[in-house]
Design an enzyme around this catalytic site. Sequence first.
Site, PDB file in Angstrom:
ATOM      1  CG  ASP A   1     -93.137   9.745 -76.441  1.00 54.12           C
ATOM      2  OD1 ASP A   1     -92.607  10.847 -76.675  1.00 54.12           O
ATOM      3  OD2 ASP A   1     -92.710   8.966 -75.576  1.00 54.12           O
TER       4      ASP A   1
ATOM      5  CD  GLU B   1     -89.294  14.097 -80.838  1.00 52.13           C
ATOM      6  OE1 GLU B   1     -90.009  14.497 -79.899  1.00 52.13           O
ATOM      7  OE2 GLU B   1     -89.047  12.887 -81.035  1.00 52.13           O
TER       8      GLU B   1
ATOM      9  CG  ASP C   1     -88.023  12.153 -71.330  1.00 51.21           C
ATOM     10  OD1 ASP C   1     -89.253  12.100 -71.194  1.00 51.21           O
ATOM     11  OD2 ASP C   1     -87.381  11.388 -72.065  1.00 51.21           O
TER      12      ASP C   1
END
Length: 1300
Positions: free
Chosen positions: A599, A602, A773
């Site tokens: 997670d 980016e 999300d």
Amino acid sequence: MPPYAYLVVLLLLLHSRAGALRAEKACSPEGPRSDCGYYGIQQAECEQRGCCWSPTAAAPAAAVAAATTASSGVHGSRASRRAPHGTDNSSYYNGKEAANDIPWCFHPNAVQTVYVVQSVEKGDPGGAGAVTRLLLQLRPGPAAVPELGPDFEMLQVELQQQTPQHLYLRITPVASPAARGTGDSADQPQPQTQQQERWRVPEQLLPRPPPPTALPHDPLYELQLPQPGDDFSLRVTRRSAGDRAARQPHAKPSRTASGSDSGYGDRQPMRHTMSGAGEAEPLLEVKAEEEAEPRAAVQAAEPLLELLGGGCVVFKPQYLQLRLRVPADTNLYGMGETTLPEGLRLRRDGAPRALWNSDTPAAAVGVNLYGSHPMLYGIRPQSGGAAWGLFLANSNAMEFAAGSEDATFRLTGGELELWLLAGPSPEAVTRQYLQVAGRPALPPRWALGFHQSRYGYADMAELEAVVAGFEAAGLPLEVLWSDIDLYDRARMFTTDPDRYPEQRLRGLLDRLHASGRRWVPIVDCGITALPGQAYPPYERGLRDGVFLRDSGGREPLLGQVWSGPTHWPDFLHPNISDYWGGLLSDMAARLPYDGLWLDMNEPSNFCTGQCRLRRGGAGASANNTQIAGTSGDRVAGGESATASTTAAATATAAVSPATVMGLQWRRWQRRQQLGISCDLDCTAPSADDPLSNPPYAVNNGNRRAPLYVNTVPMNAVGYGGVRAYDSHNLYALAEVAITYGALQQILPGSRPFILTRSTWSGSGRYAAHWSGDNGASWSDLRRGGGSLLAASLAGLAVAGADVCGFWGDTTEQLCARWLAAGSFYTFTRDHSDHSPQEPYRFPAAAQAARNSLRARYALLPYLYTALYGVNTGRAGTVARPLAWEFPADPRMADLDTQWLLGDALLVAPVLQPDTDWTEVQFPTGPRSTWCRFSDLGDCHTGPAQHLVLSPLGSEPPLFLRAGAIIPTQPFRPAATTTAEVAASPLALTALLAPVSEASGGGGGGSSFVGGGSGEAEPRGATVAANVMDRKEEVVALEKTAEEEEYPDVDWAATGLLYADNGTDPVVDGPGCLRAVLRAGAVLAAGTGYLAYEVQLAPPPPPRGTGATGAGGAGSRGRGGGEGADTDVRLLRVAEVVVVGLVLPPGAGGFEVEVEGGQAPVAEQAKSDQSAEQPQVQSLYRTQSRSPVARRPGERAASKGIHGAYAHGPASAAIRRLRGGQSPASGTAQAAMPGARSVHAHTVGDAAATARTPVPSAAVEFDAVRQLLRVRGLDLSAVAPFRLVWRPHANNSSNPSVSMA
């Protein structure tokens, strides 16, 4: 006044008028517009920048939304772009208002960059023309958009005809003669052009093939190239089937205009690189708007794709542009990742879509999200669904804008490197794309089960209670997940000693593994900076020098995420494997995980700019609850740090202010719970920094937000001087590649499982993906299918949305419907933000999970085989848009509320509240009859649209497609793990279709089961391996024994089965099973067959040794593969169902016989399996071990230990595998060129054929549903067999005949 004065006045007037005309032309509203402003810019500031200002009138949405409708050519402005701040523009997406987003403030567009061809020459060693290089010179004159930087004076265009389907194009700057020096005399040979060093996606992440040395055989495209002196143009046309058939193999190219027999000589004028007769359909064209001389008209159908001339190629140091002409009736897809408001098709409204990986929630609509996939698809329904693709292999920030007649790529760096993919079907284009970017990994079978997660499992007691809740409800639970709650103050690779004591957690993991379940923890990429606190991940990283560094390259880059001050590993560093693999290995030794969840990659960053620790503190203050930037500090570009942390969400054009505030509030809450903020001293990037503020700002966050917002600074430095400006979009891809390699070492004998948030092209080679999300809302549920399909088109075969919604409180009805739909994502996980929403908490949700997951688990053999198909190149997608299978049906073009799994199963869930009905669209085209899979009785033929009942709590409507045979395992309805299902018997279900349709796939969809060959491209077959010359057409199979016996078959079906132990890292390896399934019937006679043809099977176990791992719960022995769930040698086929049969007049039923189906399995292995196999009543067991009839060429049986399993070329390949090929090579199953000829192999060495009647009690025929069911079989799945049926008269006394 003197006479000459009148002349002066006249000249002044003419000059003034000419100036006005030049100014008008410089700011032509109809010309191409390159955005010169930003969100909210006003006219005065725009004109002060020297740019053009021209508001555009709003055009009706319907005029631009429908890709098959001609556009007016004048674009309006989306209301949100120029409307007052906070305007809700969701109505744009509902088609109620204007639907375009052309910039009002744009760069002067009269002067266009034009390059002139200087030379054209062959570049391949053999001189065949497979490689062509063009040298281009910038045409002298005024510079176009000089504010974006100077143009490169010379460019080199390299074209490689790599395969019949792949055309490679690379445009790079080269040193001009002046730059090389002026010392050379005119009569001296000129040196070779030297490419200027530019950033390029690294080879380890995107391998390129060596240049081809010969022209591909029978290509699907044809090139036309310019002559020296022409303005640069490039035209690519699709060669028709007739052209390809007429062209002789290895024929020389046709003469050029200059008369050269070779097609083109060194530096000779070129028109064509290969010949073609008749009409050709333009596939791609780079064309000068004003040509130097007339050209002969090319006979062509309507163009598919063209590149425009002036301005079609712009190449500056930090601004690159590629502009295409795309006809209005072309549907465009791809170019994600973005949550579309509805549908799949890209709107032809001129709106610039940024491709820049951003920590922006999936609930934000119409904005760039976590991943970037620069892959564009084009489909023309009016041309029979012909498709093409364009993969632009560039990782720099870019944007894509599709107008009514054109499409433009704007990039901020790198090169113009692309592959043109010729299709011709959409599914073929996806396969061709995956050959370049990399095919998706086959996940371990357990990854297809149900996953449960939550951010906010407070402690071990709550985690244990969740497991107990699933067990008490009898609901499937395959994998339990842990979010950052697991870690001590969110510091990776630790555990919270109070809430998650390690011994107690290890005990839970042992219990999960013992019951056949798994555990997956989260791992964020950021490493907490804790100097002097004995934190090994930090100390090792400093020691090994593997962290990204600041702009000067002196110190590790400092930022902040959940755990406080943070450094980020450099996943392109040569030492990163030892560092990262060591951390993962140490964690696995303490806490034996089964997969990893990556997670925040980016990478996300809560701070902005170059940062350092504050004086007096080494980390974030636990008492500082201030959200980052709320003090009002300004950063470059007039953005506050508060805005920068949520830039994309706040700017999205389709999210209301209330929703934006909700997203901001959620982020603030999560930080509050961890007691953190940006607690560092940071210096915002300088406005003069060309990396932080490049000349052109892509539409990041739909507001042209700076690239450094919410991520690491653009001038951060990696190994070898690589800047984040270039490599940002590749960060997560590099991370998953390194993690995948580490897991191969940590869990030997198993296929790794990784879930990643951020992606780039090729991430599917290593990882699954979830959409991020989302929200607990009906609109998010409706968009979930679109996100699944978009991921699939990007090469992410295992994907899905958070079931029941991540943000907000779900409802019982919403969760129930989402569980039904989400059970048929390729990845199914319930995940939420602190909201308890496990399925057992709501009665309707529990019932929906029970029914839907039971259906999913029964279909696991089919789903697993479909994933095997994309991994081996037999297919391009698993979750498949109907437009991919039926591209000529315009009703399917934008449909995302129902989808296909493989090519044979239609999923049509209820996505609206307060209804038990769903409207199902049935497409038109071949194999367009669909039967409800639950009872095989509710059948529909397209084109049609029907309301279908689906009560709350039921599984979603599933429809089986005609012409397909699918394998299932339906005999364990109460199973709660995939291991229980994997060891149960198989059932084969066939729905017959007209033979002309069943043999060729449907409407442009070229499924690997469509032709029934089961043929794959070679393992590891990528462009880089230079093995892409496999024909896309279905290869005709040699005549089978069934075809010889039933020459008049008029209805048929095909399918494929692949099985292994669930974790075998060698796909198609020695322990695997692959079987082709075929059925045929002569309806008038009532006769037919179903053949099970083994192509690949494991050797029998040695006598006296037991076969292990056959479904034992929690089997984790390394001998059979870590976590192996079954031994395929012990699989049995227990039932066969054929739908579409008709009894001839006077017949009273069917009699059924079986050939084959017995394999030499050791008795000890059978006894070991007896406790594992479900108790299915066996009414029939074959009484003979006689072989299936062979084709004449196979009569001479081969002798040898494996003779009972395979003969001929395929058996040689299998023997090579068994001879010790290393699993680590990744190419254990080579092409198996003879695999297609292995249809019906012997079960013994005798050549005689024996058929055994099936008892009447096992045969059932339903005349209403036209369904023949044969129950209670006990046939080995690793041995070929054949069922044959024929009608039986009413007066027959044959005891093996039955009517039900």
